[in-house]
Each structure stands twice: as structure tokens, then as C-alpha cells.
Design an enzyme around this catalytic site. Structure first.
Site, mmCIF file in Angstrom:
data_model
loop_
_atom_site.group_PDB
_atom_site.id
_atom_site.type_symbol
_atom_site.label_atom_id
_atom_site.label_comp_id
_atom_site.label_asym_id
_atom_site.label_seq_id
_atom_site.Cartn_x
_atom_site.Cartn_y
_atom_site.Cartn_z
ATOM 1 N N CYS A 1 0.841 -1.194 0.000
ATOM 2 C CA CYS A 1 0.000 0.000 0.000
ATOM 3 C C CYS A 1 0.875 1.242 0.000
ATOM 4 O O CYS A 1 2.103 1.148 0.056
ATOM 5 C CB CYS A 1 -0.947 0.011 1.194
ATOM 6 S SG CYS A 1 -0.091 0.160 2.784
ATOM 7 N N ASP B 1 5.606 24.434 -34.717
ATOM 8 C CA ASP B 1 6.630 24.762 -35.690
ATOM 9 C C ASP B 1 6.059 24.390 -37.069
ATOM 10 O O ASP B 1 5.091 23.637 -37.151
ATOM 11 C CB ASP B 1 7.896 23.961 -35.378
ATOM 12 C CG ASP B 1 8.957 24.120 -36.441
ATOM 13 O OD1 ASP B 1 9.267 25.271 -36.803
ATOM 14 O OD2 ASP B 1 9.454 23.087 -36.934
ATOM 15 N N CYS C 1 3.540 1.612 2.573
ATOM 16 C CA CYS C 1 4.789 0.884 2.328
ATOM 17 C C CYS C 1 5.745 1.746 1.507
ATOM 18 O O CYS C 1 6.952 1.786 1.770
ATOM 19 C CB CYS C 1 4.501 -0.422 1.595
ATOM 20 S SG CYS C 1 3.483 -1.582 2.522
ATOM 21 N N ASP D 1 10.021 19.647 -34.137
ATOM 22 C CA ASP D 1 10.725 18.435 -34.545
ATOM 23 C C ASP D 1 12.239 18.580 -34.608
ATOM 24 O O ASP D 1 12.947 17.585 -34.621
ATOM 25 C CB ASP D 1 10.235 17.990 -35.926
ATOM 26 C CG ASP D 1 10.720 18.922 -37.030
ATOM 27 O OD1 ASP D 1 10.555 20.148 -36.872
ATOM 28 O OD2 ASP D 1 11.272 18.433 -38.020
ATOM 29 N N ASP E 1 14.304 23.694 -32.145
ATOM 30 C CA ASP E 1 13.084 23.857 -31.343
ATOM 31 C C ASP E 1 13.315 23.511 -29.871
ATOM 32 O O ASP E 1 12.389 23.576 -29.062
ATOM 33 C CB ASP E 1 11.962 22.954 -31.886
ATOM 34 C CG ASP E 1 11.526 23.347 -33.293
ATOM 35 O OD1 ASP E 1 11.508 24.558 -33.571
ATOM 36 O OD2 ASP E 1 11.226 22.446 -34.092
#
Length: 829
Positions: A30, A512, A33, A720, A724
Site C-alpha cells: 500500500c 513549428d 509501504c 521536430d 526547437d
């Protein structure tokens, strides 16, 4: 080479003094833990950069070797928490080998050149790490191990999944044993049997003691160590208190029975045994469900185990782990590709949907790249290996997905804070419940003190055990794990949980242009040479741009090469982001790039190119114009539908590009994007500034009301190229368009493996779906615990939860949370 020699010759490790460690943790059940694990590790001075995951059952951190060893950290965890730890090495080149003698002899002996580490795993298994650029996997087995070379050990499952499976099996066996011991107790307690109370009660005592010692026994050291070392009151302590109270009360009652003075309530050994059994059933079902959920979205499971090696015209089927650099392998029809490579002969169509999200098969022929895990069609391919199975697209994507699973969104902090107060609050409610029922029994029902106390104990035990913080603890991480895997299967790689948390609130999407909204495959539409010697101009230009990867330069370069142009030798070639490229040839300064950088925007020939909506590419020699090119690009087929969908959801769409104004405005017009949302000739710094301005402009209240947008804007940038990178980092969510092979270089928050803009919609959809599931989980956790505690405490006088069935609480509370997450696998994105 010995291990000591390796340490001496590894200067980078010696200088850094740090080692990255990944541990599979067995025994976490849980959120308490996980919190305990975090507190335990944060007390270790040598540990830093800690990440943990309850769902993955994993801890990841760095160890400062000058302050302590990895073994010391592992021993500390096991000593203070009762968790079992196994170190994971799943990155790089590693092999498990079977040895005929003592594995320690291999560890201490001479290693083949290129082997960097050898560790003993089992009584006859060693784990070997090696530099694949120095020695191949097959050579590791064949060279330098003495007279009897080792053999390849059987393939182990993903270490994380294997550790989880071991934990599930252990809990399953313990649950089965508890059931076997509990059923006779229930029969003896509830069945209409002849009156032999002492005999039956003695049998119940013996069986209940076995359950309490062997099944519930492990809860005791766990709870006590958590209390002592981590200063935590966790769920295991509730189990210890409730089962111990029921068991001890029954033992005392049994003593009175033997003494001939039976208590009115009698013994209820069935309460303690059934309580433990139902708790174990709940934990087993919960652990099994979590494990199956993680297995179902394991990207590493796409890695095939065998490959057909082609050597000197001979074909041999080998374990894919034995592939090495320089190998050529054959891919048969309808088989899975073992690792990344380049086709050298044959043609086929390959299904890459499991990794890229591309639904249509992709045609492959000579010089095409193929991706590990994709499925070949009807043709046969002969492929040259480019990446090893341990470091191919599957392992790279899996690593990125694991990082997202290990990261925690801010909303997780709320869940952790609530869960940390949960157990102390329940203990307080238990004390209040006990006191109230004692008072009610004595003052209202006129019961004796012993009868009132006995009844109050049953209510207190029920309150202790029926409430469950596990649902709160799993509310966020379970969703994040499944969402990350589901998105990865659709070609969307979230690199952090934060991006899943905020993407649904996106208010602006900035694109872009080249390679993002367009294919980035430019073609030369017009070209004009401005100097007398045209052939010399072409040779100079190709020599300058021949090795440049930028789409514009690559298009011009390809056009020149197709016409048989040979480039002149050029030195000192430098790429200037957002501008172009420059170099020198025979004492002349050559520059090629955009017209603004070269100060040719006013040139009539350049104006002519721009007026047609083309991208202008200019070339100068010693500052004098030498050539002007006009290039065209085409929109991606899904660009318009993506933009329209975003706009229909109230998201503002922008274009920010380094391209010329005419080309950018033309694309904006086709996509119906307002010109006030368009910026052309933007350098990387300009793109960053544009995003900063958007982030600093609050969303109008009207938009916030109708579209439920936050006051603070959330800006997504989609790009891409390397130019960028600044914008990707500046945006709230940076999305990188990728061709599907080299994903490790991206610094974005999200990587789209499929070169399709529909992935942007998928990012928002996955985020929205995840937040809805998390909200459901929080609501369910609150509603369940509220009504469960009220029923257990007897607030609804005529309805209550019997104490022996309170153990069902863990099962009832956790399963809906797990189901809500798992059902995302079949949701439409």
C-alpha cells in the site's frame, strides 16, 4: 582482467564517485509501504535523486560511493522494512551465463577483454556486463573463461515483472494456507455439531494460533519496524491491533471456558482467522491485479527471444541476446523483428503499430530502417544490425515509459498527505467508537461492564480493519502507470507524469512549421544563379551544405547531387541555428541560409521567390549573392483536421517558424489560423519569447467560465528539430515529432513516435481520461471509507459490518480503483 583492475581503469566512475541503482522491491502492498521506503532511504546519507513506485515495486536512486556502498543500502532497507530487494541491470550489454564450477571463481578470475563486471547471481549463474563495442555477446561466452566455457542461461523475465510475480506467488501461497486453516474453524464454530465445546474450542485455538503466527505473524515485525525506524503508523499496524485483539480476547474466553466460568459472548476464533484470511485474499487479488495491469502494458514484452543469423550464406537460429555489432539477420514472413537494423536485401510491408501507432503497414526495401518489435509481412528481409537488443527502440521506449511511471505528478502529493493522516485518524476513531459503545452498553442498554466491553471490542475491531488507505494510495499511480503504457502502445511517449497531469488544461498549442505541420520534405521549385560560372557555384554550394541535415539544406543538396554535381572541399563548416551555415573554400567565405541573415530580403530575385509563398534559400560567396532557391513543402494530411479539432475545443492554435513570411502565411491560410497567431523568421530565442508572452497572458474570465480553463495558461509547443529545443523546454508541455527510431535525443516532455499530428490530440485525450479516472478514484475512496467506517462503528443501528467480514474492506475498496485504471486499455483515444 579482474574487478579491481576495472575499478582502477574506470576514471569516470572514480571521479564521479556515484553509482545509479535500480531495485525491484518485493513486499510493498500500500501507499504506506512506499512512504516507509522513501523515509528509510532518505535517512541514508549516501542516497540521492530518489524515485519510488508502489505499482512498479521499484526504487531508483544514486549512491555516493565515498559515503557507502550499494550493498550497505540494500541491507539497510531489508533490516528496517522487511522488504526484499533485487538489483536490476536492464540497460546496456549484459548476459546471464551458466558455469560448470563455482561462480565465485569466475568473479575473482581473469575476465575476457571488454568485460566490465561479473557478479554471482546463483549457485551456477553469473551476471556479466560488457562493452559491446569491444567484445560481442558470442565472444563473451567463447573467450577467456578457462577450459570449459560457460553457456547462456535461460532467459529471465523483465526483472521488475519477475520480482512482482514472486511477490504475487508468495502472497497466493500464504492466502491458500490461511484458507485451509480457516475453513475448519468456521465449520466448528458455525455448523450444528454435537455439544463438545472444550474439544471444538481447543481445535479452534490450535488452528487460530497457526493462522496468527504463520499468516499474520509477518505483519508484526513490519508494523513495529515501521513505527521504530520510519516513525509511521501504517496499515499493517491496524491489522496487528485488530487481529491480536480478536485472538487474545478469544484465548481469554477459552481460559474462562476451561475454568468452568464461560463468558456470555463465548470465543470467536472464527473472527480472527476469517479476518486474516479475508485480508490476505484482498491483498492477493490487489497484488495480482496490479501485476497483470503492469504486465499488460510492458513494452519490453515486444522483444522477441530468437533471431536467424546469416553468416557466409549459412542461416543459424540463435538467442537474440547473442546478436552483436556487424551481424546480419534474416526476418521471415509474419515474424517479429528482433532488433533495429537496415534492410540490405528483400522487400516487405511491416506492421509498426505496436511501437509507432501507425495503423497501416509500412513498405520496406533495401536501405529502409526497421524497428525492433515490429511485425514483418509476407516478404523476407535480410537486415544488418544497427542497435543491440539491450539498447534498441524497445528498450529505449521502455526506459522512457518507466521514467514516466516513476515520476509523480503534483496531485500525488495530496494523495500521499491524506494517506499519511489516514491510519492515525482511524486509530483515533477506533478509540472513540470503543468508548461510545462501552458508555451506550452500560448507561443505555443496562449491560454489565464486561458485556459492554466485549461488544465495544467487536465494533472497535471492525473499525480498525474495514477502513483502507490503499485505494487513496493507488488512486494516482495506478492511473499513471496504465496511461503511460496505453499511450506508448499508441505511439505517444510521456516522459514525465507532470505532462499527463496538465496536458488536458492546454489553452494554446504552438506549432513549428517545417517538419511538423508540413512533411519537411522540401522540393526545389525555382533556382537562379547570380554569378557567371554556374558549375563552380553549384560545386561550392554542395561542398558547404552536403552534410547538413536541416530540411532546406538537405533538399537543395539532394537536388544538386541528382544532377551529378560534385562538391568542392570546404573547411570550418559551422551551422548557425535559425540562420544557416558558413564555411571557407580556397580562401573564400561561403554562406548559405535565410535571406534575413544574409541581408538579401530586399533583393529583387529574393522578393520574387517570397511573393510566390516559397521558402527562400540564399547562397553568397564573400558576401556577394551567388544563388537563390525557392522551395515548396506540403501539409501533412491530418494537419487541417487536427487544427480544427483543437480550435473546436477552445484551444488557440499558433504557428511560430523560422521560415520566410510568405511560406508561413500560406500554410496558416490553408489551416485557417488567424494571422495574429503567426510568427515567421523566428529564431530559437524568438520562439522562446513568443511562448513566454503566452504564458504571461492570463486567460479571460469568460473563456475560463465557458471552457473551464485555468487562469494560468497552459502552452503546448510541437516541434521536430534541434532548433526547437529551447521552445520545447520553455513550454508547459513540449511535444517532439519523431520518425520513430532515435527517441533518446529528445528533451521534450512528450515524444510522438508516429509522425502524425493526430498524436497531439492523443496527448490531450490521454491526459483528460487520466484526470477523470483519478477524480473517480478519489471520490470512490472517500465515499467507501466514509460509509465503511460508519457501518463498522454502528452509526446505522440496524445495519453493521460483522467483525469477521471486515477484512473484505481491502478487496472492496481497491478493486474499483484498479478496474478504473485498467479499463483505460480499451478506451478510445
Amino acid at each position: 582482467m579482474s574487478s579491481d583492475a576495472v575499478k582502477a581503469t574506470d576514471p569516470e566512475k572514480a571521479l564521479s564517485g556515484k553509482e545509479h541503482v535500480i531495485l525491484a522491491i518485493s513486499g510493498m502492498t500500500c501507499t504506506g509501504c512506499e512512504t516507509k521506503l522513501q523515509r528509510t532511504l532518505t535517512t541514508v546519507a549516501s542516497v540521492s535523486r530518489l524515485k519510488t513506485s508502489l505499482v512498479l515495486a521499484r526504487a531508483e536512486f544514486e549512491v555516493d560511493l565515498s559515503s557507502g556502498s550499494v550493498d550497505d543500502v540494500i541491507k539497510h532497507i531489508q533490516r528496517t522494512t522487511e522488504f526484499k530487494c533485487e538489483r536490476i541491470t536492464n540497460i546496456g550489454s549484459v548476459l546471464d551465463l551458466l558455469v560448470s564450477g563455482n561462480p565465485v571463481d569466475c568473479v575473482k578470475g581473469e575476465w575476457p577483454l571488454g568485460v566490465t563486471e561479473v557478479t554471482a547471481v546463483d549457485k551456477n549463474v553469473i551476471h556479466v556486463a560488457f562493452d559491446a563495442k569491444v567484445i560481442g555477446a558470442r565472444d563473451v561466452i567463447d573467450k577467456g573463461w578457462g577450459e570449459t566455457p560457460p553457456k547462456l542461461a535461460p532467459l529471465r523475465a523483465d526483472p521488475s515483472l519477475e520480482a512482482g510475480s514472486k511477490h504475487v506467488r508468495h502472497v497466493g501461497y500464504m492466502t491458500l494456507l490461511s484458507i485451509i486453516l480457516t475453513i475448519p474453524v468456521l465449520v466448528l464454530s458455525w455448523a450444528p455439531l454435537p455439544k463438545r465445546e472444550i474439544a471444538y474450542s481447543s481445535a479452534c485455538l490450535a488452528l487460530a494460533t497457526l493462522v496468527q503466527v504463520f499468516i499474520a505473524g509477518p505483519f508484526y515485525p513490519t508494523a513495529l519496524k515501521s513505527l521504530i525506524f520510519s516513525r509511521m503508523v501504517e496499515m499493517d499496524l491496524l491489522i496487528v491491533l485488530s487481529t491480536s485483539a480478536a485472538y487474545i480476547f478469544s484465548v481469554v474466553s477459552f481460559g474462562y471456558l476451561v475454568a468452568g466460568q464461560p463468558l456470555p459472548t463465548g470465543e470467536f476464533f472464527e473472527t480472527s482467522t476469517l479476518l486474516v484470511t479475508l485480508i490476505m485474499v484482498g491483498r492477493y487479488v490487489g497484488a495480482l491485479a496490479r501485476q497483470k495491469a503492469v504486465e499488460s502494458i510492458s513494452v519490453r514484452s515486444l522483444q522477441t527471444s530468437t533471431a536467424t543469423l546469416v553468416e557466409a550464406g549459412t542461416e543459424t537460429e540463435i538467442d537474440s541476446r547473442l546478436l552483436q555489432y556487424g551481424d546480419v539477420f534474416k526476418v521471415a514472413p509474419d515474424s517479429r523483428i528482433p532488433t533495429d537494423g537496415t534492410v540490405i536485401s528483400g522487400s516487405s510491408e511491416v506492421d509498426e503499430s505496436m511501437l509507432t501507432g501507425e495503423s497501416s503497414p509500412v513498405e520496406k526495401h533495401a536501405k529502409s530502417t526497421v524497428i525492433a518489435g515490429s511485425i514483418n509481412g509476407s516478404g523476407t528481409l535480410v537486415v544488418r544490425l544497427t542497435r543491440l537488443p539491450g539498447d534498441n527502440s524497445i528498450s529505449t521506449i521502455a526506459g522512457m515509459v518507466d521514467q514516466a511511471k516513476l515520476s509523480k505528478p503534483k496531485i500525488q502529493d495530496i494523495a500521499d498527505r491524506v494517506a499519511s493522516y489516514f491510519v492515525p485518524v482511524v486509530v483515533g476513531l477506533t478509540i472513540v467508537t470503543f468508548a461510545i459503545w462501552v458508555a451506550v452498553g452500560v448507561a443505555v442498554r443496562k449491560q454489565s461492564g464486561s458485556d459492554a466491553t466485549t461488544e465495544a471490542i467487536t465494533y472497535a475491531i471492525t473499525v480498525l480493519i474495514v477502513s483502507c488507505p490503499c485505494a487513496i494510495g493507488l488512486a494516482v499511480p495506478m492511473v499513471i502507470v496504465i496511461a503511460s503504457g496505453v499511450a506508448a502502445e499508441r505511439g505517444i511517449i510521456f516522459k514525465s507524469a507532470d505532462s499527463i497531469e496538465v496536458a488536458y488544461k492546454t489553452s494554446h498549442v504552438v506549432f513549428d512549421k517545417t517538419g511538423t505541420l508540413t512533411w519537411g520534405k522540401l522540393t526545389v521549385a525555382t533556382e537562379e544563379y547570380l554569378q557567371d560560372d554556374v558549375d563552380l557555384t553549384k560545386a561550392r554550394l554542395l561542398g558547404l551544405i552536403g552534410s547538413i541535415k536541416h530540411p532546406v539544406a538537405a533538399a537543395v543538396s539532394a537536388s544538386l547531387k541528382e544532377r551529378g554535381v560534385s562538391g568542392l572541399a570546404t573547411s570550418d563548416v559551422k551551422t548557425l541555428a535559425g540562420k544557416g551555415v558558413e564555411g571557407t573554400s580556397r580562401g573564400l567565405v561561403l554562406c548559405a541560409g535565410n535571406s534575413r541573415w544574409l541581408k538579401l530580403s530586399g533583393n529583387e530575385r529574393v522578393k520574387s521567390v517570397l511573393s510566390r509563398g516559397h521558402t527562400a534559400f540564399c547562397f553568397t560567396v564573400d558576401g556577394s549573392p551567388a544563388a537563390v532557391f525557392g522551395l515548396t513543402d506540403s501539409l501533412r494530411p491530418d494537419a487541417l483536421s487536427t487544427v480544427e479539432k483543437l480550435q473546436s475545443e477552445g484551444i488557440a492554435v499558433h504557428i511560430v517558424s523560422g521560415d520566410d513570411e510568405g511560406a508561413v502565411n500560406s500554410i496558416a491560410s490553408q489551416l485557417r489560423i488567424p494571422l495574429e497567431n503567426v510568427r515567421s523568421r523566428a529564431s530559437p530565442a524568438d520562439k522562446q519569447s513568443y511562448i513566454q508572452d503566452l504564458l504571461a497572458t492570463p486567460i479571460p474570465a469568460r473563456s475560463q467560465f465557458f471552457h473551464r480553463k485555468p487562469t494560468q495558461p497552459v502552452v503546448m509547443f510541437v516541434g521536430d528539430g534541434t532548433n526547437d529545443a529551447v521552445a520545447l523546454a520553455q513550454a508547459t508541455v513540449g511535444v517532439h515529432m519523431n520518425e520513430g527510431t532515435d527517441v533518446a535525443q529528445s528533451a521534450a516532455d512528450v515524444v510522438l513516435m508516429r509522425p502524425s499530428l493526430a498524436g497531439v490530440l492523443g496527448v490531450v485525450a490521454v491526459s483528460r481520461m487520466s484526470i477523470r479516472r483519478i477524480a473517480f478514484n478519489f471520490v470512490w475512496s472517500f465515499v467507501y471509507n466514509l460509509f465503511a467506517v460508519l457501518l463498522a462503528a454502528g452509526a446505522f443501528v440496524r445495519a453493521r459490518i460483522p467483525p469477521e467480514f471486515a477484512g473484505l474492506g481491502e478487496l472492496v475498496s481497491v478493486l474499483p480503483v484498479i478496474a478504473a485504471a485498467v479499463l483505460m486499455r480499451w478506451a478510445r483515444i
